[in-house]
Design an enzyme around this catalytic site. Structure first.
Site, PDB file in Angstrom:
ATOM      1  N   ASN A   1      -5.222 -10.382  -3.707  1.00 34.45           N
ATOM      2  CA  ASN A   1      -4.992  -9.812  -2.367  1.00 34.45           C
ATOM      3  C   ASN A   1      -4.499  -8.370  -2.510  1.00 34.45           C
ATOM      4  OD1 ASN A   1      -2.628 -10.831  -3.535  1.00 34.45           O
ATOM      5  ND2 ASN A   1      -1.708 -11.481  -1.616  1.00 34.45           N
TER       6      ASN A   1
ATOM      7  N   LEU B   1       2.983   9.910  -0.852  1.00 27.18           N
ATOM      8  CA  LEU B   1       2.114  10.431   0.209  1.00 27.18           C
ATOM      9  C   LEU B   1       2.807  11.433   1.129  1.00 27.18           C
ATOM     10  CD1 LEU B   1       1.084   7.008   0.028  1.00 27.18           C
ATOM     11  CD2 LEU B   1      -0.826   8.280   0.953  1.00 27.18           C
TER      12      LEU B   1
ATOM     13  N   GLN C   1       1.936  -6.237  -3.194  1.00 27.18           N
ATOM     14  CA  GLN C   1       2.343  -6.305  -1.791  1.00 27.18           C
ATOM     15  C   GLN C   1       3.615  -5.471  -1.550  1.00 27.18           C
ATOM     16  OE1 GLN C   1       1.315  -9.674  -3.296  1.00 27.18           O
ATOM     17  NE2 GLN C   1      -0.589  -8.736  -2.699  1.00 27.18           N
TER      18      GLN C   1
ATOM     19  N   LYS D   1       1.826   2.012  -5.104  1.00 29.07           N
ATOM     20  CA  LYS D   1       2.327   1.391  -6.351  1.00 29.07           C
ATOM     21  C   LYS D   1       1.387   1.662  -7.514  1.00 29.07           C
ATOM     22  CE  LYS D   1       2.373  -2.600  -4.272  1.00 29.07           C
ATOM     23  NZ  LYS D   1       2.067  -2.153  -2.904  1.00 29.07           N
TER      24      LYS D   1
ATOM     25  N   THR E   1      -8.578  -3.672  -0.332  1.00 34.17           N
ATOM     26  CA  THR E   1      -9.133  -5.002  -0.563  1.00 34.17           C
ATOM     27  C   THR E   1     -10.073  -5.433   0.556  1.00 34.17           C
ATOM     28  OG1 THR E   1      -7.162  -5.567  -1.823  1.00 34.17           O
ATOM     29  CG2 THR E   1      -8.466  -7.424  -1.036  1.00 34.17           C
TER      30      THR E   1
ATOM     31  N   ASP F   1       0.811  -1.224   0.000  1.00 37.38           N
ATOM     32  CA  ASP F   1       0.000   0.000   0.000  1.00 37.38           C
ATOM     33  C   ASP F   1       0.843   1.272   0.000  1.00 37.38           C
ATOM     34  OD1 ASP F   1      -2.207  -1.697   0.163  1.00 37.38           O
ATOM     35  OD2 ASP F   1      -2.166  -1.680   2.348  1.00 37.38           O
ATOM     36  N   GLU F   2       1.962   1.219  -0.656  1.00 39.30           N
ATOM     37  CA  GLU F   2       2.870   2.380  -0.687  1.00 39.30           C
ATOM     38  C   GLU F   2       2.470   3.386  -1.755  1.00 39.30           C
ATOM     39  OE1 GLU F   2       3.865  -0.764  -1.170  1.00 39.30           O
ATOM     40  OE2 GLU F   2       5.371  -1.338   0.318  1.00 39.30           O
TER      41      GLU F   2
ATOM     42  N   GLY G   1     -10.841  -3.222   3.484  1.00 39.72           N
ATOM     43  CA  GLY G   1     -11.436  -2.096   4.217  1.00 39.72           C
ATOM     44  C   GLY G   1     -10.914  -1.954   5.642  1.00 39.72           C
TER      45      GLY G   1
ATOM     46  N   GLY H   1      -4.413  -4.490  -3.708  1.00 42.01           N
ATOM     47  CA  GLY H   1      -5.415  -3.450  -3.944  1.00 42.01           C
ATOM     48  C   GLY H   1      -4.665  -2.219  -4.376  1.00 42.01           C
ATOM     49  N   HIS H   2      -4.652  -1.948  -5.682  1.00 45.49           N
ATOM     50  CA  HIS H   2      -3.870  -0.840  -6.222  1.00 45.49           C
ATOM     51  C   HIS H   2      -4.814   0.262  -6.692  1.00 45.49           C
ATOM     52  CE1 HIS H   2      -0.305  -3.764  -7.149  1.00 45.49           C
ATOM     53  NE2 HIS H   2      -0.609  -3.688  -5.872  1.00 45.49           N
TER      54      HIS H   2
HETATM   55  P1  GDP Z   1      -0.756   0.234  -3.526  1.00 44.36           P
HETATM   56  O1  GDP Z   1      -1.344  -1.016  -2.989  1.00 44.36           O
HETATM   57  O2  GDP Z   1       0.716   0.313  -3.281  1.00 44.36           O
HETATM   58  O3  GDP Z   1      -1.103   0.491  -4.962  1.00 44.36           O
HETATM   59  O4  GDP Z   1      -1.374   1.429  -2.682  1.00 44.36           O
HETATM   60  P2  GDP Z   1      -2.928   1.603  -2.291  1.00 44.36           P
HETATM   61  O5  GDP Z   1      -3.683   2.007  -3.486  1.00 44.36           O
HETATM   62  O6  GDP Z   1      -3.415   0.415  -1.522  1.00 44.36           O
HETATM   63  O7  GDP Z   1      -2.842   2.765  -1.224  1.00 44.36           O
HETATM   64  C1  GDP Z   1      -2.293   4.003  -1.535  1.00 44.36           C
HETATM   65  C2  GDP Z   1      -3.341   5.104  -1.315  1.00 44.36           C
HETATM   66  O8  GDP Z   1      -2.716   6.356  -1.326  1.00 44.36           O
HETATM   67  C3  GDP Z   1      -4.381   5.169  -2.411  1.00 44.36           C
HETATM   68  O9  GDP Z   1      -5.602   5.567  -1.855  1.00 44.36           O
HETATM   69  C4  GDP Z   1      -3.860   6.256  -3.347  1.00 44.36           C
HETATM   70  O10 GDP Z   1      -4.874   6.898  -4.092  1.00 44.36           O
HETATM   71  C5  GDP Z   1      -3.246   7.196  -2.356  1.00 44.36           C
HETATM   72  N1  GDP Z   1      -2.087   7.958  -2.821  1.00 44.36           N
HETATM   73  C6  GDP Z   1      -1.085   7.602  -3.672  1.00 44.36           C
HETATM   74  N2  GDP Z   1      -0.153   8.564  -3.724  1.00 44.36           N
HETATM   75  C7  GDP Z   1      -0.573   9.545  -2.900  1.00 44.36           C
HETATM   76  C8  GDP Z   1      -0.012  10.782  -2.501  1.00 44.36           C
HETATM   77  O11 GDP Z   1       1.068  11.187  -2.887  1.00 44.36           O
HETATM   78  N3  GDP Z   1      -0.751  11.522  -1.604  1.00 44.36           N
HETATM   79  C9  GDP Z   1      -1.933  11.108  -1.112  1.00 44.36           C
HETATM   80  N4  GDP Z   1      -2.548  11.894  -0.246  1.00 44.36           N
HETATM   81  N5  GDP Z   1      -2.470   9.945  -1.464  1.00 44.36           N
HETATM   82  C10 GDP Z   1      -1.793   9.175  -2.333  1.00 44.36           C
HETATM   83  P1  IMO Z   2      -0.874  -4.266  -2.144  1.00 45.96           P
HETATM   84  O1  IMO Z   2      -0.453  -4.827  -3.463  1.00 45.96           O
HETATM   85  C1  IMO Z   2      -0.880  -4.637   2.181  1.00 45.96           C
HETATM   86  C2  IMO Z   2      -1.044  -8.680   3.835  1.00 45.96           C
HETATM   87  C3  IMO Z   2      -2.311  -9.107   4.563  1.00 45.96           C
HETATM   88  C4  IMO Z   2      -1.694 -10.034   5.595  1.00 45.96           C
HETATM   89  C5  IMO Z   2      -0.596 -10.726   4.814  1.00 45.96           C
HETATM   90  C6  IMO Z   2      -0.973 -12.086   4.250  1.00 45.96           C
HETATM   91  O2  IMO Z   2      -2.172  -3.524  -2.180  1.00 45.96           O
HETATM   92  O3  IMO Z   2       0.224  -3.490  -1.528  1.00 45.96           O
HETATM   93  P2  IMO Z   2      -2.499 -12.827   2.196  1.00 45.96           P
HETATM   94  O4  IMO Z   2      -3.968 -12.611   1.944  1.00 45.96           O
HETATM   95  O5  IMO Z   2      -1.620 -12.272   1.153  1.00 45.96           O
HETATM   96  O6  IMO Z   2      -2.173 -14.237   2.531  1.00 45.96           O
HETATM   97  O7  IMO Z   2      -2.211 -11.996   3.556  1.00 45.96           O
HETATM   98  O8  IMO Z   2      -0.255  -9.861   3.750  1.00 45.96           O
HETATM   99  N1  IMO Z   2      -1.255  -8.186   2.454  1.00 45.96           N
HETATM  100  C7  IMO Z   2      -1.156  -6.903   2.102  1.00 45.96           C
HETATM  101  N2  IMO Z   2      -0.944  -5.803   2.849  1.00 45.96           N
HETATM  102  N3  IMO Z   2      -0.992  -4.533   0.849  1.00 45.96           N
HETATM  103  C8  IMO Z   2      -1.179  -5.626   0.080  1.00 45.96           C
HETATM  104  O9  IMO Z   2      -1.180  -5.571  -1.261  1.00 45.96           O
HETATM  105  C9  IMO Z   2      -1.312  -6.874   0.710  1.00 45.96           C
HETATM  106  N4  IMO Z   2      -1.537  -8.133   0.269  1.00 45.96           N
HETATM  107  C10 IMO Z   2      -1.474  -8.928   1.341  1.00 45.96           C
HETATM  108  O10 IMO Z   2      -2.952  -8.016   5.160  1.00 45.96           O
HETATM  109  O11 IMO Z   2      -1.108  -9.292   6.622  1.00 45.96           O
HETATM  110 MG    MG Z   3      -2.872  -1.644  -1.758  1.00 43.55          MG
END
Ligand code: GDP
Ligand code: IMO
Ligand code: MG
Length: 430
Positions: free
Chosen positions: A41, A333, A226, A19, A302, A16-17, A304, A43-44
C-alpha cells in the site's frame, strides 16, 4: 557527530511526506534499512538524477548499493508485488542481492485483495478509501490466527494444504455473503507454489540479522510506511491503515528491543495532504488547495488518486511528536510553498468556542474543529537551488521557526526539491 545504532524514520502526518526521498538520502550512510509494517500500500518515491523510482514493498535503501534491505516480520508481504518490483529494479541494473524477507511475514493472497474490494463496496458511503492491496484483510487473518507466513512456504505439501483450506473459506464468504463468483483455487495454488520456490533465497530469520547489526554498532535505519495519523491505534480510526506506522511499530514489526532505537525522525511535509477518506481539519477545498496539489504534484504513487491538500496542521504534528517520541523533524516539500503571499500554520483547533491543542480521538469532535491559524509572510522566491540554511530567505526561516515553536522538536533537515542534492542538513542525523 552522534553515535547511533537505530534511527527510526516515520511519517508524521497521513503518509506521502517524502519518506522515500529521505530514506534514500540517509541510506548512503546506512548498513541496513528495515521495514516493519504495512505492505505494498506504500508508495515511496526516490528520484536519482532524472530517474524516478516508485517503491512499494522493497525498502527505499535499495538504490544505495551498500545497505542490506530487510522486509521485517510485521510487513504483509505480497509476492506478486515483490517480484514486479524486483524486476523493475533489475532492469535498471540495481543490485537486488541484499534483500531479505522475514520468515514470519504474513503473505498477501488474491483473496485478500478481493475481500478488500468487497468490504469497501459493502461499506458504501462509509468506505475508507483503501488502496485495495488487500492490506486490511491480510492483517485480519493474522490477528484472527488464520494467516499464512513465508515460513509456511518451505514445505510445499503442507503449504498447499493450508492454502487450499483458506481459499475454500474465503470462497465461501465471497459466494455466500457477497454473491460473487469464487476465485480460481488451482490458479492461486499454482501461482503461489511458484513464488514459494523463487522466494527461498530471500527468506530468513531477519530479526537475527537486525539484532547482530545493532550489536555490532552498525547504522540501522528503520523505514516507516504510511503516516502516524493512519496508525490503527493512534490515527483517525476507522480511517486508518491496519498496522502501526508509529515508531512503536518497529519493535514488534522487526523483532527488536525498544532500546534498539535511539533517534526518531519525523518526516513532515511543509503542508498537509491526505489520500482516502477521513477527517482533515486544515483541508483546503478551494483554489489554494488546488494550487498546492498542482505545484506539489499531489497524486498517489500507488493508486494515482488526487491527494487532498491543506495548510500545515501543527496539532497533528505535535501529537505525532508525542506518540512517536520524535527527536527531530525532516521538513519536506518546502519549495512547494514558494509562490504564496501568505502561508498559514494551524497551531490549535477551535472546538465549540474553546481552543484545544491536543488531537481529539472522537471523529465527531474533529468534524467540528476549526483550524486556528498563525499567518506567516510568504517568501515568493525559488528556493530549489539553496544548499545551506543560511541561503534560505528570511521569511522561509521564519516559517521553519514557527513550525519548531509549534511542535517543540528541532527541524534537522530541509528538503527543497525531490532530488538527493536538494537536501539541507542543519544537524547530523545519521
Ligand atoms: P512517501 O510515501 O512518504 O515516500 O512520499 P511519496 O513518494 O508518496 O510522495 C512524496 C512526493 O514528493 C514524491 O513525488 C517525491 O519525489 C516528492 N518530493 C520529496 N521531497 C520533495 C521536496 O522537497 N520538494 C518537492 N517538490 N518534491 C519532493
Ligand atoms: P506511504 O507509505 C498515504 C491510506 C489509504 C486509506 C487508508 C487505508 O506512501 O506514505 P489501506 O490500503 O492501507 O488499507 O488503506 O490508508 N494509505 C496511505 N495514504 N500514503 C500511504 O503510504 C498510504 N498507505 C495507505 O489511502 O486512506
Ligand atoms: Mg507515498
Amino acid at each position: 557527530m552522534i553515535a547511533l545504532s537505530g534511527l527510526a524514520v516515520v511519517g508524521s502526518q497521513w503518509g506521502d511526506e517524502g519518506k522515500g526521498k529521505m530514506i534514500d538520502y540517509l541510506a548512503k550512510k546506512a548498513d541496513m534499512v528495515v521495514r516493519g509494517q504495512g505492505g505494498n500500500n506504500a508508495g515511496h518515491t526516490v528520484v536519482i538524477e532524472d530517474k524516478k523510482y516508485a517503491l512499494h514493498l522493497i525498502p527505499s535503501g535499495v538504490l544505495n548499493q551498500n545497505a542490506i534491505n530487510i522486509i521485517g516480520n510485521g510487513v504483509v508481504f505480497d509476492p506478486r508485488g515483490f517480484f514486479e518490483e524486483l524486476e523493475m529494479l533489475e532492469k535498471d541494473g540495481v543490485d537486488t542481492t541484499k534483500i531479505f524477507v522475514s520468515d514470519r511475514a504474513h503473505i498477501v493472497f488474491p483473496y485478500h485483495r478481493k475481500m478488500d474490494e468487497l468490504f469497501e463496496r459493502a461499506r458504501g458511503k462509509a468506505d475508507i478509501g483503501t488502496t485495495k492491496k488487500g492490506i486490511g484483510p491480510c492483517y485480519m487473518d493474522k490477528i484472527e490466527r488464520s494467516g499464512l507466513r513465508t515460513c509456511d512456504m518451505f514445505d510445499e505439501a503442507s503449504f498447499i494444504e493450508k492454502l487450499s483450506y483458506e481459499i475454500d473459506r474465503k470462497n465461501d464468504m465471497i459466494v455466500k455473503l457477497f454473491e460473487e463468483e469464487p476465485l480460481d483455487k488451482q490458479a492461486i495454488i499454482d501461482e503461489y507454489v511458484d513464488y514459494a520456490k523463487r522466494l527461498l533465497p530471500y527468506i530468513k530469520d531477519t530479526s537475527i540479522l537486525v539484532y547482530d547489526a545493532i550489536k555490532q554498532g552498525k547504522n540501522v535505519l528503520f523505514e516507516g510506511a504510511q503516516g502516524s495519523m493512519l496508525d490503527i491505534d493512534l490515527g483517525t480510526y476507522p480511517y486508518v491503515t491496519s498496522s502501526h506506522p508509529t515508531s512503536g511499530g518497529f519493535t514488534a514489526g522487526c523483532g527488536i528491543g525498544a532500546g534498539s532505537i535511539s533517534e526518531v525522525l519525523g518526516i513532515t511535509k511543509a503542508y498537509t495532504t491526505r489520500v482516502g477518506k477521513g477527517p482533515f481539519v486544515t483541508e483546503l477545498d478551494d483554489e489554494i488547495g488546488d494550487k498546492i496539489r498542482e505545484i506539489g504534484h499531489e497524486f498517489g504513487v500507488t493508486t494515482g488518486r488526487p491527494r487532498r491538500c491543506g495548510w500545515f496542521d501543527g496539532v497533528v504534528v505535535k501529537y505525532s511528536a508525542r506518540i512517536n517520541g520524535l527527536t527531530g523533524i525532516a521538513l519536506m516539500l518546502l519549495d512547494v510553498l514558494s509562490s504564496f503571499d501568505t502561508i498559514k500554520l494551524c497551531y490549535a483547533y477551535d472546538y465549540k468556542g474553546e481552543q484545544i491543542v491536543d488531537f481529539p480521538a472522537r471523529l465527531d469532535a474533529l468534524e467540528e474543529c476549526k483550524p486556528v491559524y498563525r499567518e506567516i509572510k510568504g517568501w515568493n522566491k525559488d528556493i530549489t537551488g539553496c544548499k545551506t540554511y543560511e541561503e534560505l530567505p528570511e521569511e522561509t526561516k521564519e516559517y521553519i521557526k514557527a513550525i519548531e515553536e509549534t511542535i517543540g522538536v528541532p527541524v534537522k533537515s530541509i528538503s527543497v526539491g525531490p532530488k538527493r542534492d536538494q537536501t539541507i542538513l542543519r544537524d547530523e542525523i545519521f
